[in-house]
Design an enzyme around this catalytic site. Sequence first.
Site, PDB file in Angstrom:
ATOM      1  N   TRP A  29       0.968  -1.197   0.087  1.00 18.57           N
ATOM      2  CA  TRP A  29       0.116   0.001   0.152  1.00 18.57           C
ATOM      3  C   TRP A  29       0.733   1.310  -0.008  1.00 18.57           C
ATOM      4  CZ3 TRP A  29      -0.394   4.171   3.139  1.00 18.57           C
ATOM      5  CH2 TRP A  29      -1.688   5.008   3.233  1.00 18.57           C
ATOM      6  N   SER A  96       4.882  -5.788   2.747  1.00 22.23           N
ATOM      7  CA  SER A  96       4.034  -4.864   3.323  1.00 22.23           C
ATOM      8  C   SER A  96       2.520  -5.201   3.435  1.00 22.23           C
ATOM      9  CB  SER A  96       4.311  -3.448   3.013  1.00 22.23           C
ATOM     10  OG  SER A  96       3.716  -2.238   3.519  1.00 22.23           O
ATOM     11  N   MET A  97       1.853  -4.391   3.045  1.00 21.17           N
ATOM     12  CA  MET A  97       0.460  -4.849   3.158  1.00 21.17           C
ATOM     13  C   MET A  97       0.063  -6.347   2.542  1.00 21.17           C
ATOM     14  SD  MET A  97      -3.107  -3.122   1.824  1.00 21.17           S
ATOM     15  CE  MET A  97      -4.824  -3.884   2.198  1.00 21.17           C
ATOM     16  N   ASP A 226      13.081   0.649   9.841  1.00 22.59           N
ATOM     17  CA  ASP A 226      11.482   0.727   8.873  1.00 22.59           C
ATOM     18  C   ASP A 226      10.888   1.503   9.985  1.00 22.59           C
ATOM     19  OD1 ASP A 226       8.971   0.461   8.088  1.00 22.59           O
ATOM     20  OD2 ASP A 226       9.447  -1.622   7.243  1.00 22.59           O
ATOM     21  N   HIS A 255      11.514   1.134   4.966  1.00 21.74           N
ATOM     22  CA  HIS A 255      10.281   0.096   4.680  1.00 21.74           C
ATOM     23  C   HIS A 255      10.696  -0.108   3.027  1.00 21.74           C
ATOM     24  CE1 HIS A 255       6.757  -1.715   4.864  1.00 21.74           C
ATOM     25  NE2 HIS A 255       6.018  -0.933   3.917  1.00 21.74           N
TER      26      HIS A 255
END
Length: 293
Positions: A29, A96-97, A226, A255
Amino acid sequence: MPYVKTRDGTDIYVKDWGNGRPVVLIHGWPLSSDMWDAQSMALADAGFRVIAYDRRGFGRSGQPWSGYDYDTLADDLADVLEATGANENVTLVGFSMGGGEVARYMSRHGGKGVISTALLGSVVPYMLKTDDNPNGVPEATLQEIGDGIKKDRADFFRNTFFGQFFGVGTFSSPVSDEVLHTATRIAMDASLKATLACAESFGHTDFRGDLASFTVPTLIVHGTADKTVPIDATAREAVKGIPDAQLVEYDGEPHGFTETARDRITKDLLTFLGDPGQQSFVGGNKSSEPLTA
């Protein structure tokens, strides 16, 4: 076949590159499958079939009003696998997402066809700070994301979110201004509804109950710097709950290490995947040392 139609009629845009053992890349995302282009090229050139798709509501996919919960998103993943015929010897890679889709697919769909997984900068197992998840992100911080998007989405992404995402500081920037502008443009292509609803989902979905469903070798990679998805609440907890997992920490990386450490993560994925000609999982480095220096 650029589009797959899901069980609820949503059109999902799919890139399908190369031939060989399938590797499915699930983006973070608020980006799209374009974030994976460098890795996709390298994996396809190495002899893998690479499938990357735009999550519903993002990129070139349809923008329905609903379906941004992880059960539906995992069903979308299942529909992509079915439509592309990638139903055996599959490696799922979630960033991530996207790590949440991997986790929910493994539990909700029994990991059908999957022989290995990778969680990169992933939100799994739980992002939200609670009494039993003290290293998570406070509710107030998650609320600031939604508030910033509602107030001025373009400004929030360009001048707040992506700076932290890529580790941009006062005196240094590991990415160019063009990367920041491109990321912002991709984020703005998503629907406002999808952007807000998915932020709610990845910030509040508890995947701790899904961890036992990871019954295949799993690579976990996370940057120690991150600030978007804290490593203590995610990767360092995930490796404790996934039976056959290896955690590789990228010291000092933010990140967005798929960009800032592009060559390293590409090499580590190729090492983990092993020989593309093998129709069973034979890759992986089981030492406690980083796959690459």
